[in-house]
Write a protein that holds these residues in place. Structure first.
Motif, PDB file in Angstrom:
ATOM      1  N   ASN A   7       0.856  -1.178   0.000  1.00  0.00           N
ATOM      2  CA  ASN A   7       0.000   0.000   0.000  1.00  0.00           C
ATOM      3  C   ASN A   7       0.893   1.230   0.000  1.00  0.00           C
ATOM      4  O   ASN A   7       1.662   1.443   0.908  1.00  0.00           O
ATOM      5  N   GLN A  27      -1.960  -7.777  -3.472  1.00  0.00           N
ATOM      6  CA  GLN A  27      -3.261  -8.047  -4.076  1.00  0.00           C
ATOM      7  C   GLN A  27      -3.160  -9.047  -5.222  1.00  0.00           C
ATOM      8  O   GLN A  27      -2.104  -9.239  -5.804  1.00  0.00           O
ATOM      9  N   GLN A  29      -3.217  -9.481  -8.388  1.00  0.00           N
ATOM     10  CA  GLN A  29      -3.067  -8.754  -9.628  1.00  0.00           C
ATOM     11  C   GLN A  29      -1.827  -9.279 -10.344  1.00  0.00           C
ATOM     12  O   GLN A  29      -1.104 -10.121  -9.821  1.00  0.00           O
ATOM     13  N   ASP A  50      -7.787  -9.762  -1.765  1.00  0.00           N
ATOM     14  CA  ASP A  50      -8.797  -8.907  -2.380  1.00  0.00           C
ATOM     15  C   ASP A  50      -8.431  -7.441  -2.110  1.00  0.00           C
ATOM     16  O   ASP A  50      -7.461  -7.159  -1.395  1.00  0.00           O
ATOM     17  N   CYS A  51      -9.199  -6.499  -2.650  1.00  0.00           N
ATOM     18  CA  CYS A  51      -8.834  -5.081  -2.540  1.00  0.00           C
ATOM     19  C   CYS A  51      -8.861  -4.561  -1.103  1.00  0.00           C
ATOM     20  O   CYS A  51      -8.207  -3.572  -0.793  1.00  0.00           O
ATOM     21  N   THR A  60      -1.550 -13.980  -6.986  1.00  0.00           N
ATOM     22  CA  THR A  60      -0.801 -12.844  -7.500  1.00  0.00           C
ATOM     23  C   THR A  60       0.195 -13.368  -8.523  1.00  0.00           C
ATOM     24  O   THR A  60       0.816 -14.408  -8.315  1.00  0.00           O
TER      25      THR A  60
END
Length: 81
Positions: A7, A27, A29, A50-51, A60
């Motif tokens: 983050n 995340q 992604q 998750d977000c 990931t």
């Protein structure tokens, strides 16, 4: 090992460099760029979150190369392509 969330860092590499011994939560992604683990520290790369970082039902993906030169790493729910 402490816990740190991906983050505010532009890359997984930047997060790794800023942290000490930690669990790096990432995340679900696809992230590009090489990852060089070259510091003497113990980390856990934990992907698929998750977000809201409340659960990790996904995977990931880190595209490119991961090199481990020093330290210790545990990988959970991460695919390296």
């Amino acid at each position: 090992i402490g816990s740190t969330i991906y983050n505010g860092y532009p890359t997984v590499q930047a997060m790794y460099e800023a942290m000490g011994d930690a669990t790096l939560q990432i995340q679900a992604q696809v992230f590009g760029g090489n990852l060089l683990l070259d510091q003497t520290k113990t980390i856990k790369l934990q992907g698929g979150y998750d977000c809201g970082f409340t659960t990790n039902p996904g995977v990931t993906i880190i595209k490119d190369k991961m090199t481990i030169q020093h330290g210790e790493v545990t990988i959970d729910k991460i695919t390296i392509k």
